[in-house]
Design an enzyme around this catalytic site. Structure first.
Site: not given
Lengths: 463, 339
Positions: A265, A196
């Site tokens: 998450h 990322e």
């Protein structure tokens, strides 16, 4: 430049000790030659000559303590230069070190802040475009709406491309990019490695060079690895470059809690990104807004953070079937007009707010429900106008309470409509805990319809 | 097929590429401009005219000069970290604009809103001026991505230091650059100290030219104090990237004479070490000696160049001293573009 001045070694140094002269009167010096050593409580540094010449006078003796910055400490005359030309040291035209920093009207700081700092320009939101009479509405999922938005913009502009993990061959981890590889090919629909930080930075660099990247984060949780590039490289670029270089791009993906995926998450980044000048932050709820605002985001000349929600991907809504359905960024939507109380929410929070509104209306409370849609720039005018009418406000979001979107709205309503409030603003938020895994605890950690109703009852003094 | 990284070879390379007198003069002029500009910047910092951080390039001039001489100006893009003044000067950005940005004035390249670490030019294809160590490796890879995407034939040159070379995103970038064969040259300016930490104390392997080995990216270690060696290696690297073979790493063995920034007294290295570099390896003195030895250029000729350079720097300093600060209204401009 015949006068050698006592240098500052750091932004905060005001004086120092002239520890040692390395040269003496009569010495010839050239650029880069060490003239003297300066000591402060933190460090010792060398003073170098900038010009060529001869040391004609030493003005401050070796070992002198407390020599103020910018005091002349020696004279170095170039060939043919006379001491008379030393009369006008450059320092006189310089601002004092303490004045050098940026606040231009520093001297006026004691006056009202409005006198010292120019007011921010007012943001005026555009309203939604009028749809043609009798336009066909098509039912579709948020997923399809996002997919159509990207496909249409990829067709429209060859500088638009999408990159991210599993966006191409896998057809998207959440199938938002389904079919794009087949239509646009692997040069424009690009699978990345799981990096990322790296691919976010790469996309920002590509945007500097004129492309219009769409960066998909599999979820925004993973974008914390990339947040430096989003904020330090993309958001600040236009300002730092004095308007020369920008990053026209979209960072998008599912944000907030999914279901039973645990603390790492399940996080809502709405408040985080909405904090940052230079970014546009969009968080749609309906399918139509998802489509119209994603298209607007891709066309925006600014970096846009586009916060989707995994649970909403499968929800359906009516989307107008027009050639080019683009919605204005920065404009809230009044989902229901009412006069008793204002509920403000966005994204997944709208689901709780909508269900609560239905129950409240059935119970005789005339709710005005506002979907913010864009979090930066925030359409505070629509909220304030509503509060002026209702006098009561409840905000709903999944994110944490401290420094949340609700906190911001509460503060701005207090500033802008204090006299119109008939009750304190109440926030319904996610609880102030990391997301637990156990089903019962997860349910407790998230906001719910009952909490929204309870908050409305509290601000309307009904309970 | 990757060229094996030649760690020791470069240091002892017998065939030093020769410069024409014209090339030596160009290099002399460019490097001297950086040196004099930076000396002036250091002086102006000392006078309180420049605030905050100020990282000088003195000692490393041959790196950016040799690379830029081998690149196509106005076509190839360049990006670096915060030690960026020299890059802009060699790329042709206005010294007045650079110096006025250092002093935070309205005529600065970023209208005074960027500062020493944040200047850019679309026209010259210079993309900063980046303050976060290592970020420019990813951003530069993105410039190369755009070059390949648009097919404009340009090469992206991304400079970073031995300190940044230990950042994770550098390797994420290496991986993607080779995976997609992007036209990028990574120039690792190894000046031996990441702020105050020597490479030996920070890097498990100190041969940075080998850092692309596991991605199959060729690398070379180059004498970064000799502008001819820099130019020669840069030509190879840029040609490699431009021809579609993908990224290339050049490790430039260089040295900064000054501290990391103005407030760094550089206590972590010995005076002898600095003196040795300045006396024996100085990039400008090497060219000066060569020009004089050639017989056609006299001391007077070089003095003439020195005078010209000094005039440019003085003009920049005067401009940067007298130019007004940005208008207060500039506080609110350039945040976003109104669509």
């Amino acid at each position: 430049m015949p006068q050698i001045l006592m240098p500052a070694l750091s932004p905060t140094m005001e004086e120092g000790k002239l520890a040692k002269w390395v040269v003496k009167v009569g010495d010839k010096v050239k650029s880069g030659d060490v003239l003297a050593e300066i000591e402060t409580d933190k460090a010792t540094m060398e003073v170098e000559s900038v010009d060529e010449g001869t040391v004609t006078e030493i003005l401050v003796a070796e070992g002198t303590e407390g020599v103020k910055v910018n005091t002349p400490i020696a004279l170095v005359l170039a060939e043919g230069e006379s001491a008379g030309s030393a009369a006008a040291p450059v320092a006189e035209t310089a601002p004092e070190p303490s004045e050098a920093p940026v606040v231009p009207a520093e001297k006026a700081a004691a006056a009202a802040p409005s006198a010292a700092v120019p007011a921010a320009p007012k943001f005026e939101a555009q309203s939604d475009p009028d749809l043609p009479e009798g336009v066909e509405m098509v039912e579709m999922t948020v997923r399809q709406a996002l997919n159509e938005a990207m496909a249409e913009e990829l067709r429209r502009d060859k500088d638009v491309f999408i990159m991210g993990e599993e966006v191409a061959e896998y057809q998207g981890a959440y199938k938002i990019t389904q079919g794009l590889l087949q239509e646009f090919g692997k040069d424009r629909v690009i699978d990345t490695p799981i990096t990322e930080h790296g691919f976010a930075g790469l996309a920002v660099g590509a945007a500097f060079a004129g492309l219009k990247p769409i960066v998909e984060f599999m979820t925004w949780n993973f974008a914390m690895q990339a947040i430096d590039q989003i904020i330090n490289s993309a958001a600040k670029q236009l300002y730092m470059s004095g308007g020369q270089v920008t990053a026209p791009m979209v960072f998008r993906g599912p944000n907030g809690a999914a279901a039973r995926v645990g603390a790492q998450h399940s996080q809502d980044y709405s408040a985080w990104y909405s904090h940052v000048p230079g970014l546009t932050v969009i968080a749609p709820y309906s399918a139509a807004d998802a489509k119209g605002l994603l298209k607007a985001a891709i066309r925006s000349p600014n970096p846009v953070v586009f916060l989707e929600n995994e649970i909403l991907y499968g929800s359906t809504g009516l989307v107008p079937k027009v050639d080019d359905f683009v919605l204005p960024i920065g404009k809230a939507r009044i989902a229901r007009k009412g006069s008793d109380v204002t509920i403000v929410s966005f994204s997944m929070g709208m689901r709780y707010a909508t269900q609560a509104t239905e129950k409240l209306v059935a119970a005789g409370v005339d709710v005005e429900l506002i979907d913010l849609r864009t979090l930066r720039p925030l359409d505070i005018d629509t909220v304030i106008e509503s509060v002026k009418k209702t006098g009561r406000l409840v905000t709903v979001e999944e994110g944490w309470p401290q420094g949340g979107i609700g906190s911001e709205i509460s503060a701005r309503v207090m500033e802008g409509a204090f006299d119109h409030l008939d009750a304190p603003v109440m926030r319904v938020t996610g609880k102030d805990v990391p997301m637990p895994y156990a089903a019962n605890l997860e349910k407790l950690a998230l906001p719910n319809v009952d909490e929204v109703i309870a908050a409305v009852n509290a601000v309307t003094y009904r309970s | 097929m990757a060229r094996k990284a030649t760690a020791t070879q470069a240091k002892t390379q017998p065939n030093v590429p020769q410069f024409s007198e014209q090339q030596d003069l160009e290099a002399f002029r460019e490097m001297l401009l950086i040196r004099r500009f930076e000396e002036k910047a250091g002086q102006m910092y000392g006078m309180g005219l420049i605030g905050g951080f100020c990282h000088l390039y003195i000692g490393q001039e041959a790196v950016v000069t040799g690379i830029t001489m081998a690149s196509e100006k106005g076509k190839d893009s360049q990006i670096t970290g915060y030690r960026d003044h020299g890059h802009m000067l060699v790329m042709g950005l206005d010294p007045k604009g650079v110096m006025a940005e250092l002093t935070g004035r309205q005529g600065g390249l970023s209208k005074g809103k960027g500062g020493s670490m944040h200047m850019f030019s679309n026209e010259h294809r210079f993309y900063g001026g980046n303050g976060i160590v290592g970020a420019q490796a990813s951003l530069g890879t993105g410039l190369a991505f755009a070059a390949k995407y648009s097919g404009d034939g340009s090469v992206a040159i991304a400079y970073f230091g031995d300190g940044a070379a230990n950042q994770g995103q550098v390797y994420e970038s290496f991986n993607m650059a080779k995976l997609w064969n992007l036209p990028v040259v990574y120039v690792i300016e190894n000046n031996k100290y990441a702020m105050g930490t020597s490479i030996e104390r920070a890097a498990a392997t100190t041969d940075f030219s080998m850092r692309g080995a596991s991605f199959n990216i060729p690398g070379e270690q180059v004498d970064g104090m000799d502008v001819r060696m820099v130019y020669d290696a840069a030509q190879r690297a840029i040609e490699h990237a431009r021809s579609g073979k993908g990224p290339y790493i050049l490790e430039m063995l260089t040295y900064r004479y000054r501290g990391h920034s103005m407030s760094d007294p550089a206590k972590y290295r010995s005076k002898d070490e600095v003196t040795k570099y300045r006396q024996e390896r100085d990039p400008i003195e090497q060219v000066r000696a060569r020009l004089l030895a050639g017989g056609k250029i006299s001391e007077e000729d070089l003095k003439q160049i020195e005078t010209e350079i000094r005039a440019i720097v003085t003009e920049a300093a005067d401009f940067a001293t007298n130019d007004p600060e940005p208008a207060a209204s500039e506080l609110w401009t350039d945040i976003t573009i109104e669509a």
